[in-house]
Design a protein around this motif. Structure first.
Motif, short mmCIF file in Angstrom:
data_model
loop_
_atom_site.label_atom_id
_atom_site.label_comp_id
_atom_site.label_asym_id
_atom_site.label_seq_id
_atom_site.Cartn_x
_atom_site.Cartn_y
_atom_site.Cartn_z
N THR A 61 -8.27 5.54 2.06
CA THR A 61 -7.69 4.36 2.70
C THR A 61 -6.63 4.71 3.74
O THR A 61 -6.59 4.09 4.81
CB THR A 61 -7.06 3.44 1.64
OG1 THR A 61 -8.03 3.16 0.63
CG2 THR A 61 -6.60 2.13 2.27
N CYS A 62 -5.80 5.70 3.44
CA CYS A 62 -4.63 5.98 4.28
C CYS A 62 -4.68 7.32 4.98
O CYS A 62 -3.75 7.66 5.71
CB CYS A 62 -3.35 5.91 3.43
SG CYS A 62 -3.20 4.40 2.48
N GLY A 113 -2.83 10.86 8.47
CA GLY A 113 -2.40 9.82 7.55
C GLY A 113 -1.56 8.74 8.20
O GLY A 113 -0.89 8.97 9.21
N GLN A 119 -13.93 4.87 4.91
CA GLN A 119 -13.34 4.88 3.56
C GLN A 119 -14.37 5.28 2.52
O GLN A 119 -14.06 6.05 1.60
CB GLN A 119 -12.76 3.50 3.26
CG GLN A 119 -11.54 3.16 4.09
CD GLN A 119 -11.02 1.77 3.79
OE1 GLN A 119 -11.44 1.12 2.83
NE2 GLN A 119 -10.10 1.29 4.62
N LEU A 141 0.25 9.23 -5.82
CA LEU A 141 0.28 10.64 -5.42
C LEU A 141 1.29 11.42 -6.25
O LEU A 141 1.02 12.56 -6.67
CB LEU A 141 0.62 10.76 -3.93
CG LEU A 141 -0.47 10.33 -2.94
CD1 LEU A 141 0.02 10.48 -1.51
CD2 LEU A 141 -1.75 11.13 -3.14
N PHE A 195 -6.64 2.17 -8.66
CA PHE A 195 -5.30 2.65 -9.02
C PHE A 195 -4.92 2.24 -10.44
O PHE A 195 -4.39 3.03 -11.21
CB PHE A 195 -4.26 2.10 -8.04
CG PHE A 195 -4.30 2.75 -6.67
CD1 PHE A 195 -4.99 3.93 -6.47
CD2 PHE A 195 -3.65 2.17 -5.60
CE1 PHE A 195 -5.03 4.54 -5.22
CE2 PHE A 195 -3.67 2.77 -4.36
CZ PHE A 195 -4.37 3.94 -4.16
N MET A 232 0.83 -1.21 0.00
CA MET A 232 0.00 0.00 0.00
C MET A 232 0.86 1.25 0.00
O MET A 232 0.54 2.24 -0.70
CB MET A 232 -0.93 -0.01 1.21
CG MET A 232 -1.88 1.17 1.27
SD MET A 232 -2.95 1.30 -0.18
CE MET A 232 -4.06 -0.07 0.11
N VAL A 270 0.50 4.00 -2.92
CA VAL A 270 0.07 5.36 -2.57
C VAL A 270 1.15 6.37 -2.98
O VAL A 270 0.84 7.43 -3.54
CB VAL A 270 -0.24 5.46 -1.07
CG1 VAL A 270 -0.40 6.92 -0.64
CG2 VAL A 270 -1.51 4.69 -0.75
N THR A 329 -8.46 -0.88 -3.30
CA THR A 329 -7.86 0.26 -4.00
C THR A 329 -7.13 -0.11 -5.28
O THR A 329 -7.01 0.72 -6.18
CB THR A 329 -6.87 1.00 -3.08
OG1 THR A 329 -5.88 0.06 -2.61
CG2 THR A 329 -7.58 1.61 -1.89
N PHE A 332 -0.34 4.14 7.69
CA PHE A 332 -0.58 2.80 7.13
C PHE A 332 -0.72 1.74 8.22
O PHE A 332 -0.63 0.55 7.94
CB PHE A 332 0.58 2.41 6.20
CG PHE A 332 0.77 3.34 5.03
CD1 PHE A 332 -0.01 3.22 3.90
CD2 PHE A 332 1.72 4.34 5.08
CE1 PHE A 332 0.16 4.08 2.82
CE2 PHE A 332 1.91 5.21 4.01
CZ PHE A 332 1.12 5.07 2.88
N SER A 391 -9.11 7.68 -3.75
CA SER A 391 -8.98 6.30 -3.28
C SER A 391 -7.84 6.17 -2.28
O SER A 391 -7.96 5.49 -1.26
CB SER A 391 -8.76 5.37 -4.47
OG SER A 391 -8.62 4.04 -4.05
N SER A 392 -6.74 6.84 -2.56
CA SER A 392 -5.60 6.81 -1.64
C SER A 392 -5.93 7.45 -0.30
O SER A 392 -5.66 6.88 0.76
CB SER A 392 -4.41 7.54 -2.29
OG SER A 392 -3.39 7.81 -1.36
#
Length: 326
Positions: free
Chosen positions: A247-248, A178, A112, A66, A195, A58, A62, A191, A180, A243-244
């Motif tokens: 999740t994070c 943020g 999420q 980004l 992605f 992940m 990510v 995700t 993980f 999406s990123s």
């Protein structure tokens, strides 16, 4: 690519619970051959397959998306200081996550989903505001993004004000910084298709960014449908960024600094810049995540690490560019 592989292996093996390379290779060998894991490797197996591997994957994804989105936004808006959250996706996602935490609780699915929906809604709102202006659409889009960001930031501040200070408020604050730490395989599976879809669109249309970055009139002269391409680039980039973030949590500076660094190394040609920036973003995020969970007894939120390292690095790049121009 070699540096990326090295960082990936280090990210998996380094931590409070060390996983030597020979142990990792043995666990992978057992998985591929369907052999039972030896009893002495049961604990390392749980750490490797359930914690370290999904987290490292992940972080890699990510960081890559980004940096990719940052490169695309800087090309579309013809501004090297633009970041992926310029149209309010981060602020919208933060508001959605905070709303979910207050209304539903700390359900991962609810947080999420709401973050993803409100992140997309923020960008749609900014784009709709920009469409109603007859002046330069790029400038108006940026201003619309500032307006939408301010509205959702105020909304998030209100949610913090009314949140329970013992459970809900810490959860909102921690999410907005943020990290993980809560990543599981389900997050990777959710995700990854988004992605892949967004990245594929941006990768196959990367060469048009060079034309779009010349300006609207020049791009039109060269046969580019500026409005259509801009909507396509913004939509695909927003999709992967939302999406990123959903999740994070919010992770800053990656989409701003990595395109600069890549541009210094491979130049402004987007056919090479997009791929190189994505790889750099993945390397950077793997290093940051490894540092965040190893340099102190408690895990440091990712955004703190990216700000501490990214901001001085951007200052160095700007000063270096000014000296070279002089």
């Amino acid at each position: 690519i070699l540096l990326l592989l090295i960082c990936f292996v280090l990210s998996i093996s380094v931590g409070r619970y060390s996983l030597p390379l020979e142990v990792i290779l043995e666990l992978v060998r057992c998985k591929l051959t369907n052999r039972e894991v030896p009893s002495e490797l049961f604990s390392p197996s749980v750490v490797f397959w359930s914690v370290r591997l999904p987290r490292a994957i992940m972080a890699l994804l990510v960081g890559a998306v980004l940096a990719l989105a940052g490169t695309v936004f800087q090309g579309v808006f013809r501004n090297p200081l633009v970041s992926p959250d310029i149209l309010g996706v981060s602020a919208g996602a933060g508001f959605g996550a905070g709303l979910a935490i207050i209304l539903v609780g700390r359900s991962a699915l609810a947080v999420q989903s709401m973050a993803f929906i409100f992140g997309l809604a923020a960008v749609v709102a900014a784009y709709q505001i920009g469409r109603r202006s007859r002046s330069d659409s790029v400038t108006v889009l940026v201003l619309a993004g500032v307006i939408v960001t301010a509205i959702f930031t105020a909304g998030l501040s209100f949610l913090k004000y009314v949140a329970d200070p013992y459970e809900q408020l810490p959860a909102i604050v921690f999410w907005t910084m943020g990290g993980f730490s809560d990543i599981v395989w389900k997050d990777v599976y959710w995700t990854l298709p988004v992605f892949i879809a967004g990245t594929a669109v941006l990768f196959f249309l990367r060469w048009r960014l060079d034309l779009l970055s010349l300006g609207d009139e020049e791009a039109l002269t060269l046969g580019v449908d500026v409005k259509k391409m801009r909507v396509l680039y913004i939509s695909a980039s927003t999709l992967i960024v939302a999406s990123s973030i959903s999740t994070c949590g919010t992770i800053g500076w990656v989409g701003l600094v990595m395109p600069h660094m890549a541009r210094l190394i491979v130049g402004p040609n987007h056919q090479f810049l997009i791929s190189f920036a994505s790889v750099l973003g993945a390397i950077f995020m793997l290093i940051i995540d490894t540092l965040a969970r190893t340099i102190s007894s408690g895990e440091i939120p990712i955004s703190i690490m990216t700000s501490v390292i990214g901001a001085p690095f951007l200052a160095y790049l700007l000063l270096r560019q000014e000296e070279s121009n002089f």
